[in-house]
Design an enzyme around this catalytic site. Structure first.
Site, short mmCIF file in Angstrom:
data_model
loop_
_atom_site.label_atom_id
_atom_site.label_comp_id
_atom_site.label_asym_id
_atom_site.label_seq_id
_atom_site.Cartn_x
_atom_site.Cartn_y
_atom_site.Cartn_z
N ARG A 154 -166.76 46.28 -65.73
CA ARG A 154 -166.79 47.74 -65.74
C ARG A 154 -165.56 48.37 -64.87
NH1 ARG A 154 -170.18 52.45 -65.52
NH2 ARG A 154 -170.63 53.64 -63.66
N TYR A 212 -160.94 53.77 -57.88
CA TYR A 212 -160.08 52.92 -58.64
C TYR A 212 -158.62 53.60 -58.64
CZ TYR A 212 -164.52 51.60 -60.54
OH TYR A 212 -165.69 50.92 -60.72
N HIS A 217 -170.39 58.72 -63.22
CA HIS A 217 -170.46 58.81 -61.98
C HIS A 217 -170.77 60.31 -61.74
CE1 HIS A 217 -167.78 55.29 -60.86
NE2 HIS A 217 -169.01 55.02 -61.10
N HIS A 264 -170.43 43.35 -63.51
CA HIS A 264 -169.64 44.82 -62.91
C HIS A 264 -168.10 44.50 -62.96
CE1 HIS A 264 -171.79 48.39 -61.65
NE2 HIS A 264 -171.03 48.50 -60.67
N ARG A 323 -172.72 49.91 -67.55
CA ARG A 323 -173.44 49.01 -66.41
C ARG A 323 -174.28 47.90 -67.30
NH1 ARG A 323 -174.45 54.23 -65.03
NH2 ARG A 323 -173.44 54.96 -62.87
N LYS A 344 -178.36 55.93 -64.99
CA LYS A 344 -179.39 56.12 -63.73
C LYS A 344 -179.72 57.38 -63.94
CE LYS A 344 -176.82 53.11 -60.76
NZ LYS A 344 -175.92 52.98 -59.23
#
Length: 297
Positions: free
Chosen positions: A246, A278, A269, A243, A146, A170
């Site tokens: 990414r 994806y 994730h 993004h 990110r 995150k």
């Protein structure tokens, strides 16, 4: 809370690359959400429960709103509370398990491999700024990080000898990401030649790997401007966002045989269902190829 809302709206533009009209729609949807719950100020948004979110969504359905409209309103609410929990402002996300029903899958926008190459070739390597920009783009595409992870990456998070980067994602979660030889070559020169030139005498101990031309931390807004500028320069008919690289990273890995679990781990994730979007993209690409190439398609 006003500051947190402003940070969230900045996140929508810079991190997610949402258009200004979409951002305004999110602002409007959050305001209507607050009014419908009878909340008097923005601070009260931090006290909302899961039951209140469900009642609000049920009310929208009972009013006969279109599924797409309801899904968009929920997307604004979910994005806001996901941001609040990821940044540590809330411990529990009240909208996490609330669903609005099916409205189709919105596939992420990606660059093909030729477009990525065009983008990477745009910075002028004869200048320190151009070399820094090329290195940032190479690292971003090589790791799928990110933009917040890239710009917050400390020098100590890079190991060129072992060819890996430690990304701080995150929720302050760390993950190890391998980097390829090309990115290593650019990083080696950047660290040893270019970055020392960017260090300002007033701030010689700054830890960030990538610096602004004034020797300070680079902002997400500035990086967004940089990548968008190179996209226009390359003649790409797309509004580039950080993004998008990414998304391209993940899609190209799957296109070339990577398994979904590995891509999930590389992207950081927590839920594999997030990564599965994806596979829809790669499946669509295969369907397009089939329909163009098969004589009886």
């Amino acid at each position: 809370m006003n500051d947190k809302l402003n940070l969230f709206f900045e996140y929508l533009t810079v991190e997610l690359g949402l258009a200004s009209n979409t951002r305004l729609a999110y602002e409007r949807d959050l305001r209507l959400f607050k009014e419908a719950l009878g909340l008097k100020d923005n601070d009260a948004l931090a006290t909302v429960s899961r039951e209140q979110v469900i009642r609000y969504m049920t009310g929208l359905k009972n009013k006969g709103l279109a599924a797409a409209t309801i899904a968009r309103k929920l997307a604004a609410i979910k994005s806001f509370y996901r941001f609040m929990t990821a940044e540590g402002y809330l411990e529990i996300d009240p909208a996490e398990v609330v669903e609005a029903g099916t409205k189709g899958i919105k596939l992420p926008k990606v660059l093909n491999q030729e477009e990525v190459l065009k983008l990477l070739e745009q910075p002028d390597l004869r200048t320190d700024e151009g070399y820094r920009d090329r290195t940032m783009l190479e690292v971003l595409y090589a790791t799928g990080m990110r933009v917040s992870e890239l710009l917050g990456l400390p020098v100590s998070g890079v190991n060129l000898q072992m060819k890996y980067i430690i990304a701080f994602g995150k929720g302050s979660k760390e993950r190890l990401i391998p980097i390829g030889g090309i990115a290593v070559e650019y990083l080696d020169k950047y660290l040893n030649v270019v970055r020392p030139k960017l260090l300002h005498t007033k701030n010689p101990n700054i830890k960030n790997l990538f610096l602004s031309m004034s020797g300070n931390e680079m902002t997400r807004q500035r990086f967004w401007q940089i990548i968008r500028g190179y996209g226009h320069q390359a003649g790409l008919n797309k509004e580039l966002t950080p993004h998008m690289l990414r998304h391209s990273f993940a899609t190209h890995l799957l296109d070339n045989g990577a398994d979904l679990r590995s891509v999930q781990e590389l992207l950081g994730h927590s839920d594999i269902s997030t990564t599965q979007i994806y596979t829809h993209l790669t499946n669509k690409r295969l369907r397009d190829i089939y329909e163009k190439a098969h004589p009886r398609a």
